[in-house]
Design an enzyme around this catalytic site. Sequence first.
Site, PDB file in Angstrom:
ATOM      1  N   GLY A  65      -5.101   2.066   7.833  1.00 67.16           N
ATOM      2  CA  GLY A  65      -6.198   1.439   8.549  1.00 67.16           C
ATOM      3  C   GLY A  65      -6.077  -0.072   8.562  1.00 67.16           C
ATOM      4  N   ILE A  98      -0.423   9.250   8.705  1.00 69.26           N
ATOM      5  CA  ILE A  98      -1.195   8.377   9.580  1.00 69.26           C
ATOM      6  C   ILE A  98      -0.892   6.916   9.255  1.00 69.26           C
ATOM      7  CG2 ILE A  98      -3.041  10.066   9.832  1.00 69.26           C
ATOM      8  CD1 ILE A  98      -4.694   8.448   7.827  1.00 69.26           C
ATOM      9  N   HIS A 154       0.581   7.863   4.103  1.00 70.26           N
ATOM     10  CA  HIS A 154       1.159   7.159   5.242  1.00 70.26           C
ATOM     11  C   HIS A 154       2.664   7.373   5.387  1.00 70.26           C
ATOM     12  CE1 HIS A 154      -2.752   5.324   5.392  1.00 70.26           C
ATOM     13  NE2 HIS A 154      -2.610   4.886   4.164  1.00 70.26           N
ATOM     14  N   ASP A 200       0.854  -1.187   0.000  1.00 70.59           N
ATOM     15  CA  ASP A 200       0.000   0.000   0.000  1.00 70.59           C
ATOM     16  C   ASP A 200       0.891   1.238   0.000  1.00 70.59           C
ATOM     17  OD1 ASP A 200      -1.736   2.120   0.430  1.00 70.59           O
ATOM     18  OD2 ASP A 200      -3.023   0.995   1.792  1.00 70.59           O
TER      19      ASP A 200
END
Length: 284
Positions: A210, A207, A192, A187
Amino acid sequence: MPIDAAKAVAAEPRSTKIAWGHKDVQLYHLGLGAGLPAADPEELRYTLESRLHVLPSFATVAGGGPGVVGGISLPGIDVDLASVLHGGQSLTPHRPLPVSGEAELTSKVAAVYDKGKAAILVLRSEAADDEGPLWTSDSQIFVRGEGGFGGDRGPSTRLPAPEGGPDLTVLRPVREDQALLYRLSGDWNPLHADPEFAALAGFERPILHGLCTYGMTLKAVVDTRLGGDVSRVRGYRTRFTGVVFPGETLRIRMWHADDRVRAEVTAVERDDAPVLSDTVVEHA
């Protein structure tokens, strides 16, 4: 309109061959924080090739996975990556995932829902090998600013609040470099890793993925409630309700009843801000 719901749902599924080996599985587990303590026999099941088993959530990255970036490049969808967030995830493993394997992965837009100020894309991926189906995975992708087109609002995924206090609460630290390690499983969303991109998306800093929190939570449930047996997992779903910043600590509360573990996950350092809600692990 950037999202043509009818075109997206009607498009032919995309199929591709994927393959993975023990190093991919080990890297994924390490990206979830596995391996601490390094010599713990329970952790070696995630890190040592001679003892390796596969956490079912590896399905979300196997072969690089279609991911959010791949999903928003499907026919009928043309949106700004900075407006995209992962809203929820469900996974049904049809049998234990092999440590190494090859499979055909078929991906499609299963539904597009109109939430008013946003649209929800349901991206479905199904994998099968020579022995039959391996897993079915649904990603709910939240696209800000793309709702209001008069479509179906879709079903509610919210569950009633758990009754009573949790049966078990565990803490799981998130390393400062964890998002950088996890993204090596496929990903590559700069949200991120790139502070400038994160700022464009409205965040003070990058961040955590998820799906990293998703995998960490499943590992915690397997390790503490299912005797460390990954083959007992029959289904796993969650709703992403908040972000996690690298360096924070997850508080994972669990309620166990019959063949289900209900979990709620919060960020300790931000007054237990919600992170994962309506989380259920179904098991044998």
